[in-house]
Design an enzyme around this catalytic site. Structure first.
Site, PDB file in Angstrom:
ATOM      1  N   LYS A   9      69.390  22.228  15.628  1.00 30.14           N
ATOM      2  CA  LYS A   9      68.361  21.647  16.678  1.00 30.14           C
ATOM      3  C   LYS A   9      69.156  21.871  18.257  1.00 30.14           C
ATOM      4  O   LYS A   9      70.151  21.989  18.266  1.00 30.14           O
ATOM      5  CB  LYS A   9      68.046  20.283  16.263  1.00 30.14           C
ATOM      6  CG  LYS A   9      67.277  20.237  14.929  1.00 30.14           C
ATOM      7  CD  LYS A   9      66.815  18.516  14.716  1.00 30.14           C
ATOM      8  CE  LYS A   9      66.219  18.403  13.399  1.00 30.14           C
ATOM      9  NZ  LYS A   9      66.153  16.991  13.136  1.00 30.14           N
ATOM     10  N   TYR A  49      56.621  21.033  11.307  1.00 33.07           N
ATOM     11  CA  TYR A  49      56.519  19.558  11.030  1.00 33.07           C
ATOM     12  C   TYR A  49      54.902  19.224  10.962  1.00 33.07           C
ATOM     13  O   TYR A  49      54.399  18.688  11.914  1.00 33.07           O
ATOM     14  CB  TYR A  49      57.195  18.684  12.159  1.00 33.07           C
ATOM     15  CG  TYR A  49      58.762  18.648  12.031  1.00 33.07           C
ATOM     16  CD1 TYR A  49      59.409  18.451  10.795  1.00 33.07           C
ATOM     17  CD2 TYR A  49      59.429  19.140  13.109  1.00 33.07           C
ATOM     18  CE1 TYR A  49      60.968  18.211  10.821  1.00 33.07           C
ATOM     19  CE2 TYR A  49      60.818  19.195  13.063  1.00 33.07           C
ATOM     20  CZ  TYR A  49      61.583  18.707  12.023  1.00 33.07           C
ATOM     21  OH  TYR A  49      62.629  18.708  11.966  1.00 33.07           O
ATOM     22  N   ASN A 151      70.018  14.300  15.259  1.00 37.81           N
ATOM     23  CA  ASN A 151      70.684  14.359  14.038  1.00 37.81           C
ATOM     24  C   ASN A 151      71.070  15.914  13.774  1.00 37.81           C
ATOM     25  O   ASN A 151      71.317  16.374  12.518  1.00 37.81           O
ATOM     26  CB  ASN A 151      69.821  13.693  12.830  1.00 37.81           C
ATOM     27  CG  ASN A 151      68.235  14.431  12.726  1.00 37.81           C
ATOM     28  OD1 ASN A 151      68.056  15.396  13.266  1.00 37.81           O
ATOM     29  ND2 ASN A 151      67.723  13.930  11.674  1.00 37.81           N
ATOM     30  N   HIS A 154      68.094  20.500  10.813  1.00 45.36           N
ATOM     31  CA  HIS A 154      67.143  20.536   9.858  1.00 45.36           C
ATOM     32  C   HIS A 154      67.441  21.235   8.793  1.00 45.36           C
ATOM     33  O   HIS A 154      68.030  22.293   8.734  1.00 45.36           O
ATOM     34  CB  HIS A 154      65.530  20.788  10.472  1.00 45.36           C
ATOM     35  CG  HIS A 154      64.695  21.260   9.347  1.00 45.36           C
ATOM     36  ND1 HIS A 154      63.834  20.389   8.709  1.00 45.36           N
ATOM     37  CD2 HIS A 154      64.471  22.219   8.695  1.00 45.36           C
ATOM     38  CE1 HIS A 154      63.412  20.782   7.768  1.00 45.36           C
ATOM     39  NE2 HIS A 154      63.341  22.060   7.534  1.00 45.36           N
ATOM     40  N   GLU A 165      58.567  26.713   4.640  1.00 39.89           N
ATOM     41  CA  GLU A 165      58.923  26.704   6.023  1.00 39.89           C
ATOM     42  C   GLU A 165      59.857  28.262   6.312  1.00 39.89           C
ATOM     43  O   GLU A 165      59.658  28.498   7.614  1.00 39.89           O
ATOM     44  CB  GLU A 165      60.304  25.612   5.962  1.00 39.89           C
ATOM     45  CG  GLU A 165      59.759  24.355   6.322  1.00 39.89           C
ATOM     46  CD  GLU A 165      60.738  23.368   6.064  1.00 39.89           C
ATOM     47  OE1 GLU A 165      60.331  22.172   5.874  1.00 39.89           O
ATOM     48  OE2 GLU A 165      62.020  23.775   5.840  1.00 39.89           O
TER      49      GLU A 165
HETATM   50  O1  CDP Z   1      65.294  15.817   8.720  1.00 37.89           O
HETATM   51  P1  CDP Z   1      65.028  14.974   7.411  1.00 37.89           P
HETATM   52  O2  CDP Z   1      64.452  15.700   6.195  1.00 37.89           O
HETATM   53  O3  CDP Z   1      66.204  14.181   7.099  1.00 37.89           O
HETATM   54  O4  CDP Z   1      64.131  13.863   7.924  1.00 37.89           O
HETATM   55  P2  CDP Z   1      62.351  13.746   7.932  1.00 37.89           P
HETATM   56  O5  CDP Z   1      62.020  12.411   7.570  1.00 37.89           O
HETATM   57  O6  CDP Z   1      61.968  14.989   7.147  1.00 37.89           O
HETATM   58  O7  CDP Z   1      62.254  13.658   9.516  1.00 37.89           O
HETATM   59  C1  CDP Z   1      62.045  15.084  10.137  1.00 37.89           C
HETATM   60  C2  CDP Z   1      62.811  14.802  11.660  1.00 37.89           C
HETATM   61  O8  CDP Z   1      62.089  13.816  12.302  1.00 37.89           O
HETATM   62  C3  CDP Z   1      64.090  14.101  11.511  1.00 37.89           C
HETATM   63  O9  CDP Z   1      65.197  15.098  11.325  1.00 37.89           O
HETATM   64  C4  CDP Z   1      64.172  13.574  12.766  1.00 37.89           C
HETATM   65  O10 CDP Z   1      64.542  14.773  13.679  1.00 37.89           O
HETATM   66  C5  CDP Z   1      62.731  13.145  13.104  1.00 37.89           C
HETATM   67  N1  CDP Z   1      62.895  11.701  12.819  1.00 37.89           N
HETATM   68  C6  CDP Z   1      63.067  10.812  14.054  1.00 37.89           C
HETATM   69  O11 CDP Z   1      63.406  11.012  15.157  1.00 37.89           O
HETATM   70  N2  CDP Z   1      63.096   9.437  13.615  1.00 37.89           N
HETATM   71  C7  CDP Z   1      62.872   8.971  12.642  1.00 37.89           C
HETATM   72  N3  CDP Z   1      62.444   7.679  12.350  1.00 37.89           N
HETATM   73  C8  CDP Z   1      62.358   9.782  11.454  1.00 37.89           C
HETATM   74  C9  CDP Z   1      62.353  11.045  11.672  1.00 37.89           C
HETATM   75 MG    MG Z   2      62.610  16.490   6.093  1.00 42.32          MG
END
Ligand code: CDP
Ligand code: MG
Length: 195
Positions: A9, A49, A151, A154, A165
């Protein structure tokens, strides 16, 4: 063999750790079969997303559980309010600088890469994971500042997600088929046996 999608990212690109992140995937023995730098369009992020009820519920539940474990009240009324907010922030964030898109291939590649990436919230992601080693951002700080978590990366959450994806970021012709030394050393049953 499974294929999985990784995106470094904008924070990963800006921090100058593209090489370090890719090295981890090479070190574990995964085969890089596609890679490019892309400055995403709104449409790419929208597809990547997708604002589904399921996705909103997942991001809401994960963050709310963390708040409650710390004895704090979660400041969003429901999954739609939280999910919509996260999605809007993600669109702006992912479009703020180029990202690096990678497809890695190998035995159980999807779960392997998730293990290496760690938890969604860097501060609770263990040392040794990419998010745990290169970031320490928290839900609390990102929510307080009204921005997505920084973070770094992805990674597809499961095989179905990977299959959905990969075509968003790569055409078939960009997914390379080639033999890598690791294919023999790691996966060829007859590798060191005499003919
Ligand atoms: O990336 P990951 O699969 O771990 O998390 P996700 O639940 O699929 O959420 C996608 C992305 O949304 C995260 O990697 C974050 O960049 C963002 N996110 C966030 O900024 N704050 C949150 N509370 C949850 C998700
Ligand atoms: Mg995810």
């Amino acid at each position: 063999m499974e294929k999985t999608l990784v995106l470094i990212k904008p924070d990963g690109v800006q921090r100058g750790i593209i090489g370090k992140i890719i090295t981890r995937f090479e070190d574990v023995g995964l085969k890089i079969v596609a890679m490019k730098m892309v400055h995403p369009e709104q449409e790419d992020v929208d597809k990547h997303y997708a604002l589904t009820e399921e996705w909103m519920m997942a991001v809401y539940t994960k963050a709310k559980t963390k708040y409650e474990a710390e004895g704090k009240e979660f400041p969003f009324v429901d999954h739609k309010a939280y999910g919509g907010n996260i999605k809007a922030g993600l669109v702006d964030f992912l479009r703020s600088s180029p990202v690096v898109a990678i497809v890695a291939e190998g035995e159980m590649a999807v779960s392997l890469v998730r293990k290496m990436v760690g938890a969604t919230e860097p501060a609770s992601s263990p040392a040794g994971t990419i998010r745990g080693d290169f970031s320490h951002d928290t839900y609390a700080l990102s929510n307080e500042q009204g921005r997505p978590l920084r973070n770094l990366i992805h990674a597809s959450g499961n095989v179905q997600e990977a299959n959905n994806e990969i075509p968003i970021w790569f055409t078939d012709i960009e997914l390379h088929k080639y033999e890598h030394v690791n294919d023999r050393v790691q996966y060829d049953a007859k590798w060191f046996l005499p003919e």
